[in-house]
Motif scaffolding. Sequence first.
Motif, PDB file in Angstrom:
ATOM      1  N   CYS A  50       0.880  -1.226  -0.005  1.00 17.77           N
ATOM      2  CA  CYS A  50      -0.080  -0.024   0.130  1.00 17.77           C
ATOM      3  C   CYS A  50       0.944   1.248   0.072  1.00 17.77           C
ATOM      4  N   LYS A  51       0.821   2.104  -1.105  1.00 16.57           N
ATOM      5  CA  LYS A  51       1.557   3.389  -1.139  1.00 16.57           C
ATOM      6  C   LYS A  51       1.675   4.302  -0.103  1.00 16.57           C
ATOM      7  N   ASN A  52       0.437   4.713   0.652  1.00 15.16           N
ATOM      8  CA  ASN A  52       0.328   5.551   1.547  1.00 15.16           C
ATOM      9  C   ASN A  52      -0.856   4.965   2.334  1.00 15.16           C
ATOM     10  N   ALA A  53      -1.069   5.698   3.443  1.00 12.39           N
ATOM     11  CA  ALA A  53      -2.042   5.717   4.408  1.00 12.39           C
ATOM     12  C   ALA A  53      -3.609   5.612   3.846  1.00 12.39           C
ATOM     13  N   HIS A  54      -3.892   6.516   2.662  1.00  7.08           N
ATOM     14  CA  HIS A  54      -5.142   6.539   2.216  1.00  7.08           C
ATOM     15  C   HIS A  54      -5.274   5.100   1.472  1.00  7.08           C
ATOM     16  N   ALA A  55      -4.143   4.594   0.955  1.00  2.00           N
ATOM     17  CA  ALA A  55      -4.410   3.205   0.217  1.00  2.00           C
ATOM     18  C   ALA A  55      -4.657   2.381   0.956  1.00  2.00           C
ATOM     19  N   LEU A  56      -4.023   2.397   2.307  1.00  4.88           N
ATOM     20  CA  LEU A  56      -3.985   1.445   3.351  1.00  4.88           C
ATOM     21  C   LEU A  56      -5.602   1.459   3.736  1.00  4.88           C
ATOM     22  N   ASP A  57      -5.942   2.471   4.226  1.00  6.29           N
ATOM     23  CA  ASP A  57      -7.462   2.737   4.665  1.00  6.29           C
ATOM     24  C   ASP A  57      -8.416   2.109   3.511  1.00  6.29           C
ATOM     25  N   GLU A  58      -8.243   2.327   2.243  1.00 11.68           N
ATOM     26  CA  GLU A  58      -9.047   2.158   1.134  1.00 11.68           C
ATOM     27  C   GLU A  58      -9.062   0.315   1.323  1.00 11.68           C
ATOM     28  N   GLU A  60      -8.096  -1.571   3.701  1.00  6.87           N
ATOM     29  CA  GLU A  60      -8.931  -2.089   4.978  1.00  6.87           C
ATOM     30  C   GLU A  60     -10.285  -2.338   4.848  1.00  6.87           C
ATOM     31  N   GLN A  61     -11.166  -0.996   4.127  1.00  9.90           N
ATOM     32  CA  GLN A  61     -12.365  -1.002   4.115  1.00  9.90           C
ATOM     33  C   GLN A  61     -12.965  -2.105   3.086  1.00  9.90           C
ATOM     34  N   ALA A  62     -12.146  -2.365   1.941  1.00 13.86           N
ATOM     35  CA  ALA A  62     -12.572  -3.036   0.976  1.00 13.86           C
ATOM     36  C   ALA A  62     -12.565  -4.622   1.401  1.00 13.86           C
ATOM     37  N   CYS A  63     -11.573  -5.116   2.461  1.00 11.89           N
ATOM     38  CA  CYS A  63     -11.598  -6.317   2.833  1.00 11.89           C
ATOM     39  C   CYS A  63     -11.897  -6.664   4.217  1.00 11.89           C
ATOM     40  N   VAL A  64     -12.752  -5.656   4.835  1.00 12.40           N
ATOM     41  CA  VAL A  64     -13.348  -5.879   6.124  1.00 12.40           C
ATOM     42  C   VAL A  64     -14.031  -6.911   6.534  1.00 12.40           C
ATOM     43  N   SER A  65     -14.726  -7.536   5.577  1.00 11.00           N
ATOM     44  CA  SER A  65     -15.750  -8.755   5.512  1.00 11.00           C
ATOM     45  C   SER A  65     -14.984  -9.813   5.562  1.00 11.00           C
ATOM     46  N   ILE A  66     -13.482  -9.898   5.458  1.00 13.48           N
ATOM     47  CA  ILE A  66     -12.936 -11.416   5.481  1.00 13.48           C
ATOM     48  C   ILE A  66     -12.361 -11.381   6.778  1.00 13.48           C
ATOM     49  N   PRO A  67     -12.839 -12.515   7.595  1.00 10.67           N
ATOM     50  CA  PRO A  67     -12.697 -12.799   8.810  1.00 10.67           C
ATOM     51  C   PRO A  67     -11.292 -13.332   9.163  1.00 10.67           C
ATOM     52  N   ASP A  68     -10.598 -14.092   8.318  1.00 11.91           N
ATOM     53  CA  ASP A  68      -9.313 -14.717   8.529  1.00 11.91           C
ATOM     54  C   ASP A  68      -8.296 -13.508   8.441  1.00 11.91           C
ATOM     55  N   ASP A  70      -5.069 -13.602   8.208  1.00 11.72           N
ATOM     56  CA  ASP A  70      -3.912 -13.753   7.069  1.00 11.72           C
ATOM     57  C   ASP A  70      -4.622 -13.302   5.697  1.00 11.72           C
ATOM     58  N   LEU A  71      -5.836 -14.029   5.467  1.00 10.69           N
ATOM     59  CA  LEU A  71      -6.513 -13.879   4.073  1.00 10.69           C
ATOM     60  C   LEU A  71      -6.900 -12.341   4.006  1.00 10.69           C
ATOM     61  N   ARG A  72      -7.203 -11.587   5.214  1.00  9.01           N
ATOM     62  CA  ARG A  72      -7.530 -10.194   4.949  1.00  9.01           C
ATOM     63  C   ARG A  72      -6.425  -9.488   4.763  1.00  9.01           C
ATOM     64  N   ALA A  73      -5.307  -9.937   5.220  1.00  9.66           N
ATOM     65  CA  ALA A  73      -3.832  -9.108   5.105  1.00  9.66           C
ATOM     66  C   ALA A  73      -3.641  -9.237   3.619  1.00  9.66           C
ATOM     67  N   ALA A  74      -3.640 -10.537   2.955  1.00 11.37           N
ATOM     68  CA  ALA A  74      -3.397 -10.833   1.639  1.00 11.37           C
ATOM     69  C   ALA A  74      -4.346 -10.166   0.512  1.00 11.37           C
ATOM     70  N   CYS A  75      -5.688 -10.086   0.904  1.00 10.14           N
ATOM     71  CA  CYS A  75      -6.845  -9.442   0.416  1.00 10.14           C
ATOM     72  C   CYS A  75      -6.148  -7.866   0.268  1.00 10.14           C
ATOM     73  N   ASP A 117     -13.122  -7.838  18.037  1.00 13.82           N
ATOM     74  CA  ASP A 117     -13.289  -7.701  16.631  1.00 13.82           C
ATOM     75  C   ASP A 117     -12.507  -6.931  15.942  1.00 13.82           C
ATOM     76  N   ILE A 118     -13.070  -6.683  14.446  1.00  9.69           N
ATOM     77  CA  ILE A 118     -12.166  -5.996  13.553  1.00  9.69           C
ATOM     78  C   ILE A 118     -11.913  -4.834  14.000  1.00  9.69           C
ATOM     79  N   GLY A 119     -12.897  -3.962  14.832  1.00  5.51           N
ATOM     80  CA  GLY A 119     -12.826  -2.730  15.371  1.00  5.51           C
ATOM     81  C   GLY A 119     -12.217  -2.578  16.751  1.00  5.51           C
ATOM     82  N   GLY A 120     -11.616  -3.774  17.066  1.00  4.07           N
ATOM     83  CA  GLY A 120     -10.991  -3.630  18.530  1.00  4.07           C
ATOM     84  C   GLY A 120     -11.922  -3.681  19.612  1.00  4.07           C
ATOM     85  N   GLN A 121     -13.177  -3.827  19.450  1.00  4.78           N
ATOM     86  CA  GLN A 121     -14.181  -4.015  20.352  1.00  4.78           C
ATOM     87  C   GLN A 121     -14.498  -5.485  20.924  1.00  4.78           C
TER      88      GLN A 121
END
Length: 222
Positions: A50-58, A60-68, A70-75, A117-121
């Motif tokens: 991910c080139k910058n923080a904005h790209a990383l946030d995008e 994370e939002q795109a892949c938030v539904s992936i529970p695993d 490692d798979l979420r990081a790869a996504c 959970d994914i939001g730290g809650q």
Amino acid sequence: AVGEGLEQVSDADNLFKLASPELALSAALVQQASALRGGRHENPMMASPCKNAHALDEAEQACVSIPDADLRAACMADFCLTEKASVVDDAALSGIMEDRLSDGRVPLFVGHGPCRDIGGQALRAVRTKGVRIAMECQELLREVGAAIAGVVGAQLKTEGTCELVVRPGTDVHDLLDFAPSGGGWVDADLGGGVGDPQGGLGGASFVAGVENDLSWNCWRLD
């Protein structure tokens, strides 16, 4: 017609079709997420795709539904490299295949700390009265999780008792069909029934991590 960014990802760009590259990329994303948001790269040899923080946030939002995790990081890595939304479907399919192979009943150690959970809650947890051994807690998770889809994890505190973690909307009264050793369930945790937020604040349906605390262990069903 296929919308923009939804076309098929080529084999050369699709990390899920290569030989396990998600492992290295997962480590890079984990190690660099904080650095990206702080505008620094502590280890350029492990730079995130991910080139910058904005790209990383995008990503994370795109892949938030992936529970695993490692798979979420790869996504996220695929999303940053290709900028194509179709990689999310590939990650989800990989997760479904893993669940079917494991039959969704294998407790996986997440870390030292209460489950989050994914939001730290915190998610809702239902305590047992007498299950105090890690192996017994995992076995209880495997047994109950095989019968009740809403049971997604377990946590155990030193000198405490095993707690099963459930997703929002789960009818915890279904747990009464099971009788854990040592006296069953803590009655107060069964109050409220379906969707009651007691014992947890998280709204996600899976265990994504822990709140670091060496006195706790957390497992999720994988």
